[in-house]
Design an enzyme around this catalytic site. Sequence first.
Site, mmCIF file in Angstrom:
data_model
loop_
_atom_site.group_PDB
_atom_site.id
_atom_site.type_symbol
_atom_site.label_atom_id
_atom_site.label_comp_id
_atom_site.label_asym_id
_atom_site.label_seq_id
_atom_site.Cartn_x
_atom_site.Cartn_y
_atom_site.Cartn_z
ATOM 1 N N ASP A 1 22.171 50.923 -4.288
ATOM 2 C CA ASP A 1 22.489 52.332 -4.452
ATOM 3 C C ASP A 1 23.331 52.754 -3.230
ATOM 4 O O ASP A 1 23.488 52.004 -2.261
ATOM 5 C CB ASP A 1 21.214 53.175 -4.613
ATOM 6 C CG ASP A 1 21.503 54.504 -5.331
ATOM 7 O OD1 ASP A 1 22.683 54.900 -5.401
ATOM 8 O OD2 ASP A 1 20.554 55.150 -5.822
HETATM 9 C C1 BGC Z 1 22.461 57.797 -7.025
HETATM 10 C C2 BGC Z 1 22.732 56.829 -8.150
HETATM 11 C C3 BGC Z 1 24.186 56.849 -8.542
HETATM 12 C C4 BGC Z 1 25.025 56.565 -7.306
HETATM 13 C C5 BGC Z 1 26.509 56.506 -7.590
HETATM 14 C C6 BGC Z 1 23.442 57.638 -5.893
HETATM 15 O O1 BGC Z 1 23.314 58.669 -4.966
HETATM 16 O O2 BGC Z 1 21.151 57.595 -6.553
HETATM 17 O O3 BGC Z 1 21.927 57.150 -9.250
HETATM 18 O O4 BGC Z 1 24.422 55.897 -9.530
HETATM 19 O O5 BGC Z 1 24.782 57.573 -6.348
HETATM 20 O O6 BGC Z 1 27.011 57.725 -7.945
#
Ligand code: BGC
Length: 791
Positions: A302
């Site tokens: 993430d």
């Molecule tokens: C979130 C994810 C997301 C990623 C990319 C993160 O802050 O937890 O769910 O896919 O950002 O946008």
Amino acid sequence: MALSGAGSGFGRRTTTALAVLALTLGVTGGVVVAAGGSDDEQALAPSRKPASQGIEHKVDVLLAKMTTEEKLQQVQLLSDGQITDADAKAGVGSVFSLVDPEKINHFQHLAVEESRLGIPILFAYDTIHGYRTIFPVPLGAASSFDPKVAAADHEVGAKESALVGLKQIYSPMVDVSHEPRWGRIVEGAGEDPYLNSVMAAARVKAAQGTDYSAPDKVVTSVKHYVAYGQPEGGRDYNTTDMSEQRLRNIYLPPFKAAIDAGSDTVMCSFNAINGLPGCANTYTETDILKDEWGFDGFVESDYTAVAELRACPGVPNDNFPCGHQVAADAPSAAAMALMAGTDSEMVSKYLVTYGEELLDQGRITMARLDDAVRRILRVKFRAGLFDNPYVDVAKALDPASFGKPADLQAARDAAARSMVLLKNAGEPAPLPLDPDKTTAVIGPFGDDGPDMLGGWSGRGDDDLAPDPVTLVEGLRAQSNAEVTFTQACNRVNTFDPPNNANPPLDPEDEVCADDSGFDEAVTAATDAEQVVLALGETREMSSEANARSDLDLPGMQEELLEAVAETGKPVVVVLFNGRPLALPRVAASADAILEAWYPGTEAGNAAADVLYGVVNPGGKLPVTFPRKVGTVPLYYNHEPTGRPCSPTFKWNSRYRDLDTCKPLYEFGFGLSYTTFDVSAPALNKTSVKPDGKVRVRIDVTNTGSVTGDEVVQMYLHDPVASISQPVKRLRGFQRVTLGAGESTTVTFTLDKSDFGFWDNSGEYVVEPGEIEVYSGSSSELVSAAKTFTIT
Ligand code: BGC
């Protein structure tokens, strides 16, 4: 429970070829579920394909040509704001959130034509419940108890994403959650592992199809691996600490379902699980996901999750966050993540920066780096990127490509099927509304487009997206009489507080901060024959980093309802929100309550369909609605205790200030404009070997006077087990449509994946003894148990 974390032999075996047949059953009288299995069983039927030798060979050939530097580029995942021409020419692996098709092509041309090996970039995006045609938020879609709703969403979302050059979506989000304070509960399918599994599998199959190299398909990334849905205190990103049995019985099953459905990528989570962050967790990433489940796709971290492994202040003191304190510095964080099983690093750049040094020092191995690169290349080949790397820009910029009539209709149907009727009291009941009567629509969400889309709404707000339909617009379109609108109080949409931090947002100021417009609202209600109040939370109050410490309606919305109710007019409340709310005051004053969640682009039309009775509501709650925030976590599938809750006896598991142990609305609950009778289950045997099967038949009759939908629910309970088993576990459900007076029979097949459970040593066990089977129309409204014995 099909699959749910159990080995591949544990699934209910139904053939996908029969899926089409089942779609045509399920709507009329007769036996709903023929040989193909119920809709939940169809969704869960494993469809993961073994690796193709051709692709494996291509991966080997390419990998053999790569330098270490090129391999380290391949494991880098950059954001739209980070990617440069130099990155593309150096052979960067993936890019996310870049959605301009011209830019996508620009960087793809550089990667394919000007990098040494011409490896295409994988472009990814958070298409969670639609790209431009927005479907209901996933918690809403889960209320449909209909995997076809989730499938329609991801079919359209994949198609619209692929049109602009995206080939990976960071969805489905399958975090089971017992935490209504947590804003991200809106992104998943609620509190039940089985419902989450069914919806996850349906989404994966719909987005990927049988071959995600197809021009309208994408590879899915199931997230957030794992147990991100249970942060302490409900605060996002916070610690998760749990037993092995709970991890495996509750949180892992939807991931296993998504992997078995073919999901080829996974996102590891921010949170620590028993002290070890999701992206540095060898046990979950390598031992379970890759070794136990045989997952051959890749895991991306993430956002900055690798950097967050570091102690603070971060070394080096870059702009990336730090804080888990399991790595001393950036190189250590990179080594930890890669060696634990993270294959691709999002946003931070530690592997690409320190990889050579880490290899020289023996802190990461070339074998593991090769494995990560191999996984990424495998997905790129499967996605067909080497053959079709570019996007058709003209098509991608053509407004006619998005929000096509059939897709809008699918979104409208999905939204209507996702609404849950929580109350409809009185003689006559206020719903359905009469289109020939005048209607006053009142409240901050009554003529509100943007909030209808909910959080993570892709590009649903931009110029190429169809405009969201507001509630009042939808009602006016179907009314023969006047529909007035009175906002009554304010609504502030604040996504980013100043400096992303200070001061903390006060929901009391964001919605209905004062009562100065209440008199006008009361007058509007008095002047109309029917009253609809549109209440809820702004969409910024849920989704990422949006925990709330209260679960009531923010601001003075409850006071507004009470003021309007005093007119004596029956009041229908329509709720737009992203989490289970504590609604005792609403339930006390409203005559009818429709939980609409955030319904998406077609919000107003879908709500009008339900409010006028064009669609009879049939959704059910995928989460428990508590009475008070202080009672959470409160969930139906809890374990028993030696002193079960009783409000009338002191020495037990109760609150001294509550006269009931029950939630306001339980999991699986939802009303209809008709009534149903769900029979007790009939079992085809009373004893079974651990590897045998039990067939369960449940009759359901529409006992009312109009056509409607019921979700037939089957729950199991193991009354004596070596570790306490949940008081009930959903193990089967089927939504049926029946005409007045019609009956049908729903059939489920139980096998060892349903009989047993994971214990605390990580073993799946099926113990001899009795299993109780319940049928019903909610987790509380169940029949007497029928039992069978495992011998
Ligand atoms: C979130 C994810 C997301 C990623 C990319 C993160 O802050 O937890 O769910 O896919 O950002 O946008």
